[in-house]
Design an enzyme around this catalytic site. Structure first.
Site, PDB file in Angstrom:
ATOM      1  N   CYS A 213      19.529  32.670 -34.711  1.00 14.15           N
ATOM      2  CA  CYS A 213      19.071  33.404 -33.523  1.00 14.15           C
ATOM      3  C   CYS A 213      18.436  34.754 -33.835  1.00 14.15           C
ATOM      4  O   CYS A 213      17.414  35.112 -33.251  1.00 14.15           O
ATOM      5  CB  CYS A 213      20.205  33.555 -32.518  1.00 14.15           C
ATOM      6  N   HIS A 271      24.665  36.678 -29.788  1.00 15.27           N
ATOM      7  CA  HIS A 271      23.415  35.931 -29.700  1.00 15.27           C
ATOM      8  C   HIS A 271      22.314  36.941 -29.434  1.00 15.27           C
ATOM      9  O   HIS A 271      22.474  37.860 -28.625  1.00 15.27           O
ATOM     10  CB  HIS A 271      23.483  34.894 -28.583  1.00 15.27           C
ATOM     11  N   ASP A 294      13.800  34.041 -24.982  1.00 16.95           N
ATOM     12  CA  ASP A 294      14.685  33.584 -26.052  1.00 16.95           C
ATOM     13  C   ASP A 294      14.018  32.445 -26.814  1.00 16.95           C
ATOM     14  O   ASP A 294      13.912  31.327 -26.319  1.00 16.95           O
ATOM     15  CB  ASP A 294      16.011  33.112 -25.456  1.00 16.95           C
ATOM     16  N   ASN A 334      27.739  35.846 -17.985  1.00 16.55           N
ATOM     17  CA  ASN A 334      28.708  35.913 -16.886  1.00 16.55           C
ATOM     18  C   ASN A 334      29.750  34.811 -16.841  1.00 16.55           C
ATOM     19  O   ASN A 334      30.646  34.868 -15.995  1.00 16.55           O
ATOM     20  CB  ASN A 334      27.970  35.904 -15.540  1.00 16.55           C
TER      21      ASN A 334
END
Length: 623
Positions: A213, A271, A294, A334
């Site tokens: 990542c 991440h 991303d 979340n």
């Protein structure tokens, strides 16, 4: 001309330019008929790309003379009518011009600052970043539509997000989380974007092996900065990958404290993605600003492995009706965590933890080599605190209390005495409280596993089991330690998952507390001889030093690099260094331009396949 698209622009004597259309003019005051200057200005909404131009001059008798050339047009964050305009000069310097930075990894309670060289000024990188657009499936299938769409940073960012990984196209990087990197480079060994982008271009657009990542995010940051779009790398600590979309991540433990790979959901200890700054006319002005993108291939978006741009404001407000991929990003920061103990075919569920996921979201601060906490941009923080350390301890303590409180009267707390440091024992306490008015006999199971940041767990490397008796309302504190010889294989990129399970021998009720942590590696130190008088084109001296904190000799290869400071990389072989001994290497470097620069060094240890890093940021002044 952009590809087969072209526009004819008459050259006028009016020097007044337009922000909405192409304009060409010559200055009648300073007109030199032998060598005239022609000025071309582009509209703020012009497409990004490599343009060709043809200048034709017609004489009175009808003769035509032509000159040919080309130029590269990028987004312009200095132009207030451009969709990527960012209003502060220090932010433009950080998010567009800065060719080095820090990537934050490790855990929220024990951050690791990894230096990274974005390399956007290195030879050939500009052309390679434009080739990222040219090699995309969108350009290959319909170049005209692609060129016309490149006036929109939303479109550009989605193309780049998909092209950094190679799952659907001739993308830059091949992801690999298997642990077997024999066919390529171990992701943790990369130190900058330049070598990756060059290798991709030189191979004829074959994917570079391998990325994870932070590599995907850092390379995308380079490409976006090169294209003129403000960009920063962001770390989300305890990042949820919610495969079934229920905003709950299940974690399973055995009765003896072994964490199990029973769930398709996962939590990555960290991440990394990027944020890019742009307006969102497709969504309305309220969604302008930072957008999550991303490039790590996790979920498909419109059939392709990419993610975003998702407005950070939309994630915070849970506007899952808007474009793009907001539900996925929302879950990453979340989701709740439900911890479950599996024992003799029975399931013992321990209550949800709503604080752990997205516990810290951060990026590099503008102008300084430290983090900026941006958690509040993504989510409403119930009890905001002023410092990282207090926030981290509050989170971990709250989480432990919530997890322990489900055991109906017996509470257990797991606390590290201090941040674990390589070469020292890991010392921790287990605090047990009996809130019953009767004596309790409790089995105590302690278990430590190595794990990688992306959820992959290894076998137990340390465990301890016993029985304790608790008198009514008694509190006991058990002092434990894991010796360096027991965890030495863990030093490097790995983390540790430590768990304690209490089992009431009479009622078979269970209580659990767990903690994931990283072990702090030693650092290389870099000192510059005359730091206040660094100027371009003047040779400077730096010293890289390392002291061996381990209980055994270590050897390896020291690599020093710096964008705009050193051509390529400098390598030194380090002979076995005995415990407690220090080694120094002097290197020279010559800055090529003014601005903030970073010298970085990494020592690859032969003994445990890990790297020790160090960096030094400094300012190159005008001569």
């Amino acid at each position: 001309m952009l590809g087969r698209l072209y526009m004819i622009i008459p050259v006028t004597f009016s020097t007044r330019v337009s922000s909405s259309q192409w304009k060409a003019y010559t200055d009648p005051e300073g007109l030199n008929l032998q060598s005239p200057s022609i000025f071309i200005s582009s509209p703020a909404s012009a497409s990004v790309g490599c343009y060709k131009f043809q200048l034709s001059v017609f004489t009175k008798d009808g003769q035509q003379k032509c000159a040919f050339g080309k130029f590269i047009l990028l987004c312009n964050p200095w132009c207030n009518e451009d969709a990527v305009y960012i209003p502060f000069e220090d932010q433009r310097e950080e998010y567009v011009q800065n060719d080095s930075g820090l990537l934050f990894m490790g855990t929220a309670a024990n951050l690791v600052s990894r230096p990274w060289s974005f390399d956007q000024y290195e030879p050939g990188i500009l052309e390679t970043c434009l080739n990222v657009l040219q090699a995309s499936p969108q350009h290959q299938s319909n170049s005209k539509v692609d060129y016309l769409s490149r006036n929109n940073p939303v479109y550009i960012s989605r193309i780049v997000s998909a092209m950094i990984n190679c799952e659907d196209d001739r993308g830059v990087l091949k992801g690999n989380w298997s642990g077997n990197f024999k066919e390529g480079v171990t992701p943790s060994m990369w130190t900058g974007s330049g070598e990756i982008l060059r290798q991709w271009a030189q191979s004829g657009f074959s994917p570079v092996k391998y990325g994870q990542c932070w590599v995907f995010a850092a390379v995308m940051c380079t490409v976006m900065r090169v294209l003129g779009i403000p960009c920063r790398v962001v770390t989300n600590f305890n990042s949820a990958h919610d495969t079934n979309g229920n905003l709950v991540i299940e974690e399973y433990y055995s009765e003896t404290g072994l964490k199990l790979n029973n769930s398709k959901d996962s939590i990555w200890n960290f991440h990394l993605w990027v944020e890019c700054w742009m307006t969102r006319p497709d969504l309305g002005s309220g969604m302008d600003g930072w957008q999550v993108l991303d490039p790590t291939p996790q979920e498909r978006s419109a059939g392709v492995f990419c993610c975003g741009p998702a407005p950070v404001k939309a994630v915070r407000d849970r506007r899952i009706d808007l474009l793009y991929d907001i539900p996925f990003v929302y879950a990453e920061v979340n989701a709740a965590v439900q911890t479950i103990i599996v024992s003799q075919g029975r399931v013992h569920s321990l209550s949800k933890d709503t604080e752990r996921v997205g516990s810290l979201i951060c990026t590099k601060a503008v102008g300084f080599p430290r983090l900026q906490n941006i958690t509040g941009d993504y989510k409403c923080i119930k009890s905001p605190t002023s410092t990282l350390s207090s926030r981290s301890s509050t989170i971990s303590e709250d989480s432990t209390i919530r997890r322990a409180s489900s055991s109906k009267g017996v509470l257990v707390f797991l606390t590290l005495k201090k941040t674990p440091i390589a070469g020292e024992p890991i010392r921790f306490t287990v605090k047990v409280m009996n809130k019953h008015h009767v004596t309790k006999m409790m089995k105590v199971h302690l278990n430590a596993q190595a794990k990688e940041y992306h959820h992959t767990l290894s076998n137990t490397f340390w465990e301890d089991h016993g029985v304790i008796q608790l008198a009514p309302m008694e509190v006991k504190v058990l002092h434990q330690q894991i010796l360096p010889a027991q965890y030495q294989g863990m030093v490097g990129e790995n983390l540790v998952n430590l768990a304690v399970v209490l089992v009431d021998m009479a009622s078979q009720e269970h209580a659990l507390a767990s903690k994931e942590f990283n072990i702090t590696n030693p650092q290389l130190t870099i000192q510059i001889a005359d730091e206040d008088s660094i100027v371009p084109d003047k040779e400077q001296m730096a010293t890289v030093a390392f002291t061996n904190p381990f209980s055994q000799p270590v050897s390896g290869v020291l690599t020093v690099a710096g964008a705009g400071l050193i051509q390529g990389k400098v390598h030194f072989r380090m002979l076995p260094l005995h415990p407690g001994k220090r080694v120094e290497r002097r290197i020279t470097f010559t800055p090529s331009m003014v601005g903030t620069k970073m010298l970085q060094a990494s020592l690859s240890l032969a003994e445990n396949n890990s790297s020790i890093r160090g960096f030094k940021m400094f300012f190159v002044n005008r001569a």
